[in-house]
Design an enzyme around this catalytic site. Structure first.
Site, mmCIF file in Angstrom:
data_model
loop_
_atom_site.group_PDB
_atom_site.id
_atom_site.type_symbol
_atom_site.label_atom_id
_atom_site.label_comp_id
_atom_site.label_asym_id
_atom_site.label_seq_id
_atom_site.Cartn_x
_atom_site.Cartn_y
_atom_site.Cartn_z
ATOM 1 N N ASN A 170 29.389 27.975 5.046
ATOM 2 C CA ASN A 170 29.068 29.398 5.144
ATOM 3 C C ASN A 170 27.385 29.784 5.248
ATOM 4 O OD1 ASN A 170 31.541 30.043 3.944
ATOM 5 N ND2 ASN A 170 30.957 30.090 1.838
ATOM 6 N N SER A 185 26.521 33.390 -3.579
ATOM 7 C CA SER A 185 27.871 32.733 -4.213
ATOM 8 C C SER A 185 28.614 31.964 -3.015
ATOM 9 C CB SER A 185 28.780 33.757 -4.794
ATOM 10 O OG SER A 185 29.239 34.390 -3.714
ATOM 11 N N ASP A 186 29.259 31.061 -3.509
ATOM 12 C CA ASP A 186 29.979 30.273 -2.531
ATOM 13 C C ASP A 186 29.156 29.474 -1.510
ATOM 14 O OD1 ASP A 186 32.482 28.986 -1.701
ATOM 15 O OD2 ASP A 186 32.952 30.558 -0.188
ATOM 16 N N LEU A 187 28.195 28.759 -1.976
ATOM 17 C CA LEU A 187 27.340 28.138 -1.134
ATOM 18 C C LEU A 187 27.899 26.701 -0.629
ATOM 19 C CD1 LEU A 187 23.630 28.321 -2.428
ATOM 20 C CD2 LEU A 187 24.670 29.469 -0.480
ATOM 21 N N LYS A 188 28.201 26.704 0.772
ATOM 22 C CA LYS A 188 28.938 25.421 1.213
ATOM 23 C C LYS A 188 28.350 25.354 2.701
ATOM 24 C CE LYS A 188 33.125 27.871 1.640
ATOM 25 N NZ LYS A 188 34.598 27.733 1.521
#
Length: 84
Positions: A80, A74-77
């Site tokens: 990260n 989750s929260d792929l950016k």
């Protein structure tokens, strides 16, 4: 390892989001300098576009690998991703 969940938070020294932000600031500053005094673009300390392409390619490869392994994320950016 069956049934275990591993969580990795805030680890690593290279933050791609910061590198991208730094690259954009350098590009804008170089263009402003060139417009003001005719100086050449680029120069020492400017992050190379190929450097950024390499890291983006590695991010895409990593996502493909974890998808193949059925790993949930989750929260792929850029900030990260862990580069070693």
């Amino acid at each position: 390892s069956e049934g275990l969940i591993y969580v990795l938070l805030e680890y690593g020294e290279i933050d791609l989001a910061r590198l991208l932000s730094k690259r954009e600031k350098q590009r804008v500053a170089a263009e402003a300098k060139a417009a003001a005094g005719g100086a050449r673009k680029g120069g020492a300390g400017v992050i190379d576009d190929n450097f950024l392409r390499l890291y983006f390619e590695q991010m895409v490869e990593a996502v493909g690998t974890i998808h193949e392994s059925k790993i949930v994320h989750s929260d792929l950016k850029p900030a990260n991703f862990l580069f070693v």
